[in-house]
Design an enzyme around this catalytic site. Structure first.
Site, PDB file in Angstrom:
ATOM      1  N   TYR A  47      30.777 -28.811  35.634  1.00  0.00           N
ATOM      2  CA  TYR A  47      32.046 -28.178  35.254  1.00  0.00           C
ATOM      3  C   TYR A  47      33.173 -29.190  35.398  1.00  0.00           C
ATOM      4  CZ  TYR A  47      32.259 -23.381  33.827  1.00  0.00           C
ATOM      5  OH  TYR A  47      32.230 -22.238  33.064  1.00  0.00           O
ATOM      6  N   GLU A  49      36.776 -28.621  34.169  1.00  0.00           N
ATOM      7  CA  GLU A  49      38.030 -28.122  33.573  1.00  0.00           C
ATOM      8  C   GLU A  49      39.163 -29.095  33.874  1.00  0.00           C
ATOM      9  OE1 GLU A  49      38.234 -24.158  35.120  1.00  0.00           O
ATOM     10  OE2 GLU A  49      37.026 -23.366  33.497  1.00  0.00           O
ATOM     11  N   ASP A 193      43.204 -31.228   8.134  1.00  0.00           N
ATOM     12  CA  ASP A 193      41.869 -30.937   8.669  1.00  0.00           C
ATOM     13  C   ASP A 193      40.910 -31.792   7.843  1.00  0.00           C
ATOM     14  OD1 ASP A 193      39.338 -29.931   9.085  1.00  0.00           O
ATOM     15  OD2 ASP A 193      39.962 -27.827   9.078  1.00  0.00           O
ATOM     16  N   THR A 219      35.888 -31.906  12.543  1.00  0.00           N
ATOM     17  CA  THR A 219      34.630 -31.694  13.261  1.00  0.00           C
ATOM     18  C   THR A 219      34.025 -33.079  13.475  1.00  0.00           C
ATOM     19  OG1 THR A 219      33.468 -31.468  11.163  1.00  0.00           O
ATOM     20  CG2 THR A 219      34.131 -29.428  12.255  1.00  0.00           C
ATOM     21  N   LYS A 222      29.864 -33.749  10.506  1.00  0.00           N
ATOM     22  CA  LYS A 222      29.633 -33.798   9.055  1.00  0.00           C
ATOM     23  C   LYS A 222      29.487 -35.277   8.676  1.00  0.00           C
ATOM     24  CE  LYS A 222      31.874 -29.366   8.299  1.00  0.00           C
ATOM     25  NZ  LYS A 222      32.840 -28.953   9.316  1.00  0.00           N
ATOM     26  N   ARG A 228      27.563 -31.553  17.104  1.00  0.00           N
ATOM     27  CA  ARG A 228      28.462 -30.493  16.625  1.00  0.00           C
ATOM     28  C   ARG A 228      29.658 -30.397  17.559  1.00  0.00           C
ATOM     29  NH1 ARG A 228      26.026 -27.607  12.768  1.00  0.00           N
ATOM     30  NH2 ARG A 228      27.805 -26.209  12.816  1.00  0.00           N
TER      31      ARG A 228
HETATM   32  N1  DSN Z   1      31.168 -24.116   7.743  1.00  0.00           N
HETATM   33  C1  DSN Z   1      31.769 -25.384   7.505  1.00  0.00           C
HETATM   34  C2  DSN Z   1      31.478 -25.867   6.134  1.00  0.00           C
HETATM   35  O1  DSN Z   1      30.404 -25.590   5.694  1.00  0.00           O
HETATM   36  O2  DSN Z   1      32.296 -26.513   5.515  1.00  0.00           O
HETATM   37  C3  DSN Z   1      33.201 -25.361   7.768  1.00  0.00           C
HETATM   38  O3  DSN Z   1      33.466 -24.645   8.903  1.00  0.00           O
END
Ligand code: DSN
Length: 426
Positions: A47, A49, A193, A219, A222, A228
């Site tokens: 933990y 925090e 984003d 994120t 990708k 993730r």
């Molecule tokens: N679910 C993601 C995507 O497929 O683009 C975005 O959150």
């Protein structure tokens, strides 16, 4: 201890599914083995925090180092002054930004979900559309590209506190400079984003949002090819322009407000094992090997797009600048849902997606979204793209013929054997 064969057998089954299929979901990728193994480590037990050097628990001296390493590497990748690596996902990163800069009832302006936007950019079913008054801009009907005039006019009309750019189904680059002018004209903050194209931006293959956008989120899984998770970044820190005060009544720098918004604002203990894997992935992104990978993604996507166009597919905006192509299937008289269901039977994994000015619901849709970043990780090159386009066309031409799908599946499975995935896992 009892070994959970059921779950571990399902891991094996999922590995086989990933190995034999053509993974074209634009938001997925295959991490390196070290990133994957980095996620399953002892730091899951800790933990922590708070932030490095300022924790609410004892014993954080080691996780402080991995988290700081993740921050430092991320700052180096994008030349940043500030990074927060704790958001559990891109949605959490966006929620934290909203909490830091908005009050409930404030107006926001984002790309319409049905035109390629994202749930967290103001959708009525998401916190962003429930807590804030969401307005939208779109893409032009003729070209399928962001309608910057519409964005500017909407901004003047609704005076948003926050403009959000970036998308989850948009294949073109963004004019961040122009959007910043629209934001400045109405005193709005601008957030990008970059969840989808971040790996390409990291290698300067697309326009750089950081000099124009106050805050950037992404994120990590990708095109960045990490575990993730989510991140929040700024190239330059600044004083919160809306005069929002912290709980002691002080006006604070945006970095402080963003940190407070992630924890204790919307999250508890950070996932230090995932943050460790983020640090590993960021180290990989800094390598020359990743530059070659990122360039190959764009070459593959453009070659894939051309191969689909030559088979009569209608590509939204006529092509791509990044890793994805959005296919409008209306001229083929197939819904996105039907296409997705048929393709998966041939081990070609895609997702149905609304296309601009769609006349079908988000559940049926008129399109499919295809991304080549995962197949590029497996080693595919431009000259493999015609095979992909052919396989997709073979399925979609005979969308009700199960025997045909089986034949394509056999071809796909054979083809994928050339590109081993995690051979170390046996
Ligand atoms: N679910 C993601 C995507 O497929 O683009 C975005 O959150």
């Amino acid at each position: 201890m009892h070994k959970d064969h059921l779950v571990f057998d399902l891991f094996k089954e999922e590995l086989q599914r990933q190995r034999r299929g053509m993974e074209l979901i634009a938001s997925e990728n295959f991490t390196s083995l070290q990133v994957m193994q980095g996620m399953g480590n002892v730091m899951t037990n800790k933990y922590a925090e708070g932030y490095p050097g300022k924790r609410y628990y004892a014993g954080c001296e080691v996780v402080d180092q991995t988290e700081q390493l993740a921050i430092d590497r991320l700052c180096k990748i994008f030349n940043l002054a500030y990074a927060n690596v704790q958001p559990h996902s891109g949605a959490q990163a966006n929620a934290a930004v909203a909490l830091a800069v908005l009050k409930p009832g404030d107006s926001i302006l984002g790309l319409d979900l049905s035109m390629g936007g994202h749930l967290t950019h103001g959708s009525p079913v998401n916190y962003s559309g429930k807590l804030y008054v969401a307005h939208f801009y779109g893409v032009t009907r003729e070209e399928g590209r962001v309608d910057y005039d519409m964005l500017e006019a909407k901004a003047k009309e609704v005076k948003p506190k926050l403009i959000i750019c970036g998308a989850s189904a948009y294949s073109r680059d963004w004019d961040y400079e122009r959007i910043r002018k629209s934001a400045d004209a109405v005193g709005a903050l601008l957030m990008a984003d970059i969840a989808h194209p971040a790996g390409l931006i990291a290698k300067r293959l697309l326009n750089d949002p950081f000099d124009h956008c106050h805050i950037v989120t992404s994120t990590t899984h990708k095109t960045l090819r990490g575990p993730r998770g989510g991140i929040i970044m700024m190239r330059k820190d600044f004083e919160n322009p809306f005069g929002l005060k912290d709980n002691k009544g002080n006006i604070r720098m945006m970095s402080h407000l963003l940190d407070m918004a992630v924890f204790p604002g919307i999250q508890g203990g950070p996932l230090e094992h995932i943050i460790a894997a983020k640090a590993i992935a960021f180290g990989e992104i800094l390598s020359d090997e990743f530059t070659i990978y990122a360039k190959q993604i764009i070459q593959n996507a453009q070659s894939f797009s051309k191969a689909l166009l030559s088979k009569g597919y209608n590509i939204v905006s006529g092509g791509t600048d990044n890793h994805l192509v959005l296919v409008d299937l209306r001229n083929k008289n197939i819904s996105g849902k039907k296409a997705e269901q048929a393709l998966v039977k041939a081990d070609i994994t895609v997702n149905k997606n609304m296309v601009p000015y769609d006349d079908k619901s988000a559940f049926i849709t008129s399109g499919i979204r295809l991304g080549v970043q995962a197949l590029t990780t497996r080693g595919m090159m431009e000259n493999d793209m015609p095979f992909l386009a052919q396989a997709i066309d073979d399925v979609l031409k005979n969308v009700d013929d199960e025997n045909n799908m089986l034949q394509v599946k056999n071809r796909v499975n054979e083809f994928m054997k050339q590109y081993p995935l995690y051979p170390e896992l046996g």
